[in-house]
Design a protein around this motif. Structure first.
Motif, mmCIF file in Angstrom:
data_model
loop_
_atom_site.group_PDB
_atom_site.id
_atom_site.type_symbol
_atom_site.label_atom_id
_atom_site.label_comp_id
_atom_site.label_asym_id
_atom_site.label_seq_id
_atom_site.Cartn_x
_atom_site.Cartn_y
_atom_site.Cartn_z
ATOM 1 N N ASP A 168 33.212 32.987 43.806
ATOM 2 C CA ASP A 168 33.514 34.404 43.579
ATOM 3 C C ASP A 168 32.258 35.264 43.511
ATOM 4 O O ASP A 168 32.292 36.386 43.008
ATOM 5 C CB ASP A 168 34.293 34.557 42.266
ATOM 6 C CG ASP A 168 35.617 33.831 42.303
ATOM 7 O OD1 ASP A 168 36.373 34.040 43.269
ATOM 8 O OD2 ASP A 168 35.902 33.045 41.373
ATOM 9 N N GLU A 169 31.144 34.767 44.032
ATOM 10 C CA GLU A 169 29.866 35.458 43.907
ATOM 11 C C GLU A 169 29.285 35.790 45.272
ATOM 12 O O GLU A 169 29.724 35.285 46.311
ATOM 13 C CB GLU A 169 28.878 34.585 43.126
ATOM 14 C CG GLU A 169 29.295 34.302 41.694
ATOM 15 C CD GLU A 169 28.349 33.362 40.987
ATOM 16 O OE1 GLU A 169 28.148 33.530 39.771
ATOM 17 O OE2 GLU A 169 27.799 32.448 41.646
ATOM 18 N N VAL B 127 35.322 35.239 48.224
ATOM 19 C CA VAL B 127 35.018 36.679 48.247
ATOM 20 C C VAL B 127 35.623 37.318 49.489
ATOM 21 O O VAL B 127 35.356 36.894 50.618
ATOM 22 C CB VAL B 127 33.497 36.915 48.220
ATOM 23 C CG1 VAL B 127 33.190 38.409 48.368
ATOM 24 C CG2 VAL B 127 32.908 36.381 46.929
ATOM 25 N N THR B 128 36.452 38.340 49.281
ATOM 26 C CA THR B 128 37.093 39.049 50.396
ATOM 27 C C THR B 128 36.735 40.529 50.439
ATOM 28 O O THR B 128 37.060 41.211 51.406
ATOM 29 C CB THR B 128 38.622 38.927 50.291
ATOM 30 O OG1 THR B 128 39.058 39.488 49.038
ATOM 31 C CG2 THR B 128 39.068 37.474 50.360
ATOM 32 N N THR B 129 36.043 41.015 49.407
ATOM 33 C CA THR B 129 35.783 42.459 49.303
ATOM 34 C C THR B 129 34.406 42.852 49.820
ATOM 35 O O THR B 129 34.132 44.042 49.988
ATOM 36 C CB THR B 129 35.891 42.910 47.834
ATOM 37 O OG1 THR B 129 35.024 42.098 47.029
ATOM 38 C CG2 THR B 129 37.322 42.761 47.338
ATOM 39 N N LEU B 130 33.531 41.884 50.055
ATOM 40 C CA LEU B 130 32.175 42.170 50.495
ATOM 41 C C LEU B 130 31.816 41.287 51.677
ATOM 42 O O LEU B 130 32.347 40.179 51.837
ATOM 43 C CB LEU B 130 31.170 41.937 49.355
ATOM 44 C CG LEU B 130 31.256 42.875 48.155
ATOM 45 C CD1 LEU B 130 30.390 42.357 47.018
ATOM 46 C CD2 LEU B 130 30.832 44.289 48.544
ATOM 47 N N ASN B 131 30.864 41.794 52.481
ATOM 48 C CA ASN B 131 30.414 41.050 53.651
ATOM 49 C C ASN B 131 28.892 41.081 53.723
ATOM 50 O O ASN B 131 28.249 41.984 53.175
ATOM 51 C CB ASN B 131 30.982 41.664 54.931
ATOM 52 C CG ASN B 131 32.490 41.605 54.976
ATOM 53 O OD1 ASN B 131 33.069 40.534 55.097
ATOM 54 N ND2 ASN B 131 33.121 42.766 54.890
ATOM 55 N N ALA C 1 25.281 37.523 42.130
ATOM 56 C CA ALA C 1 26.085 38.447 41.314
ATOM 57 C C ALA C 1 27.557 38.179 41.555
ATOM 58 O O ALA C 1 27.960 37.853 42.682
ATOM 59 C CB ALA C 1 25.772 39.896 41.677
ATOM 60 N N PRO C 2 28.401 38.319 40.523
ATOM 61 C CA PRO C 2 29.836 38.266 40.756
ATOM 62 C C PRO C 2 30.240 39.391 41.709
ATOM 63 O O PRO C 2 29.796 40.536 41.550
ATOM 64 C CB PRO C 2 30.441 38.483 39.367
ATOM 65 C CG PRO C 2 29.337 38.153 38.404
ATOM 66 C CD PRO C 2 28.068 38.539 39.098
ATOM 67 N N ARG D 116 30.101 40.042 28.016
ATOM 68 C CA ARG D 116 31.526 40.264 28.271
ATOM 69 C C ARG D 116 31.966 39.538 29.543
ATOM 70 O O ARG D 116 31.184 39.315 30.471
ATOM 71 C CB ARG D 116 31.830 41.760 28.415
ATOM 72 C CG ARG D 116 31.593 42.590 27.165
ATOM 73 C CD ARG D 116 32.508 42.209 26.019
ATOM 74 N NE ARG D 116 33.911 42.392 26.317
ATOM 75 C CZ ARG D 116 34.590 43.524 26.096
ATOM 76 N NH1 ARG D 116 33.973 44.584 25.578
ATOM 77 N NH2 ARG D 116 35.877 43.598 26.367
ATOM 78 N N GLU D 117 33.248 39.217 29.602
ATOM 79 C CA GLU D 117 33.774 38.480 30.726
ATOM 80 C C GLU D 117 33.765 39.332 31.996
ATOM 81 O O GLU D 117 33.809 40.557 31.947
ATOM 82 C CB GLU D 117 35.192 37.989 30.420
ATOM 83 C CG GLU D 117 36.244 39.083 30.258
ATOM 84 C CD GLU D 117 36.260 39.722 28.887
ATOM 85 O OE1 GLU D 117 37.191 40.528 28.645
ATOM 86 O OE2 GLU D 117 35.363 39.436 28.068
ATOM 87 N N VAL D 118 33.710 38.651 33.136
ATOM 88 C CA VAL D 118 33.652 39.348 34.418
ATOM 89 C C VAL D 118 34.877 40.236 34.611
ATOM 90 O O VAL D 118 34.774 41.336 35.168
ATOM 91 C CB VAL D 118 33.519 38.343 35.581
ATOM 92 C CG1 VAL D 118 33.682 39.042 36.930
ATOM 93 C CG2 VAL D 118 32.169 37.633 35.523
ATOM 94 N N ALA D 119 36.041 39.807 34.133
ATOM 95 C CA ALA D 119 37.263 40.610 34.308
ATOM 96 C C ALA D 119 37.127 41.973 33.645
ATOM 97 O O ALA D 119 37.579 42.991 34.196
ATOM 98 C CB ALA D 119 38.465 39.861 33.741
#
Length: 325
Positions: free
Chosen positions: A28-29, A76-80, A100-101, A267-270
């Protein structure tokens, strides 16, 4: 890759360049080729041995970076690769590459340099989550921030003003008071020559402030309580004058105050993802409009991280300090 290590707890001179292997992003990073990294007070606390990284975080200092995504994790689907981003991280920022997450990355705003983008994550995540989420600042209310020319302060002044608050800032010189007013503060108080309690009371005609963001703690806490309005919210985010003090709790009871605070790094990533989505929706459009902008005081080369720390500790800065790779 080149990194800056903390060789032992101590002064700025313990920051030393070193070589490390490139980190691998998890599912997820993303891996970012770092263009610039922000320098923040928590980095100084970590260097002194007073703020260790959370479990699993890099021991390399640096909580915010900007740069270009060079590799993405399998999920990861939101960044390229090739995307220019800024990111909030739990460590590892003082380096040529940083993991980075994906959920704590935001697009570098249009028209911003990557150095400007590096000045955004730590202060904007902190101010949004503490002033607007935890402190519930609303249009028409009065807001006070201590340390008005710090990275947090310059961000808080601009955001509070942009969302319709009356803004009071405290700072340590007349020059810094001018800078705060230029950023939108309705009142700037020089705490070295003025009593901020009396000044804030006079300015609000005795009513007090609705939300107060404090990075000082120590004996400021009791003084803060004296200038809170009824149903006010006092939010603590740092303890530069120490975590312990004696407090008269009667004002909390009589004025129905909320006394709260938070830290961000652990704090958590969420949670950070929720803040990131809020920033993208509510704050990123303000960058495009030119309503607000990061305030950068000085930029240092990555290998001069020790000089950047010394400058931040001197208290001379008005705005953010950036390391450029």
């Amino acid at each position: 890759m080149q990194v800056i290590e903390i060789t032992e707890a101590g002064g700025p001179d313990v920051l030393k360049p070193a070589e490390r292997r490139l980190p691998e992003p998890g599912a997820d990073e993303v891996l970012i080729r770092v263009a610039a990294a922000g320098v923040n007070r928590p980095d100084i606390m970590q260097r002194k041995g007073l703020y260790p990284p959370p479990p699993g975080a890099s021991d390399i200092p640096g909580l915010e970076v900007s740069g270009t995504v060079v590799k993405t994790g399998d999920a990861v689907t939101t960044l390229n690769a090739g995307d220019n981003v800024c990111a909030l991280v739990t460590g590892g920022g003082y380096a040529e590459y940083c993991v980075a997450p994906a959920d704590t990355c935001l697009p570098a705003p249009d028209g911003f340099s990557l150095e400007e983008a590096a000045a955004l994550p730590e202060t904007f995540f902190t101010v949004w989550s503490n002033v607007f989420q935890r402190g519930q600042l609303k249009e028409g209310e009065t807001f006070l921030v201590h340390g008005g020319t710090s990275g947090i302060g310059t961000t808080a002044i601009q955001l509070a003003k942009a969302f319709g608050a009356t803004v009071i800032a405290t700072c340590g010189s007349d020059e810094k008071c001018v800078a705060c007013r230029d950023l939108g503060a309705d009142l700037a108080i020089n705490y070295n020559s003025q009593d901020f309690v009396e000044e804030a009371k006079n300015f609000t005609k005795g009513r007090g402030v609705d939300v107060l963001l404090d990075m000082v703690a120590g004996d400021y806490v009791d003084r803060n309580l004296k200038i809170m309005a009824e149903d006010g919210r006092l939010v603590m985010i740092a303890v530069q004058k120490g975590p312990k003090t004696q407090v008269n709790v009667l004002p909390i009871m009589l004025k129905r105050l909320t006394f709260t605070g938070s830290t961000l790094r652990g704090r958590e990533v969420a949670f950070k993802h929720r803040v990131a989505r809020d920033l993208l929706s509510h704050v990123w459009p303000l960058f495009k409009e030119g309503t607000i902008k990061p305030v950068i005081n000085r930029t240092f080369a990555l290998q001069d991280a020790d000089k950047a720390h010394a400058f931040l500790e001197s208290g001379a800065n008005i705005g953010k300090i950036i390391l450029k790779t």
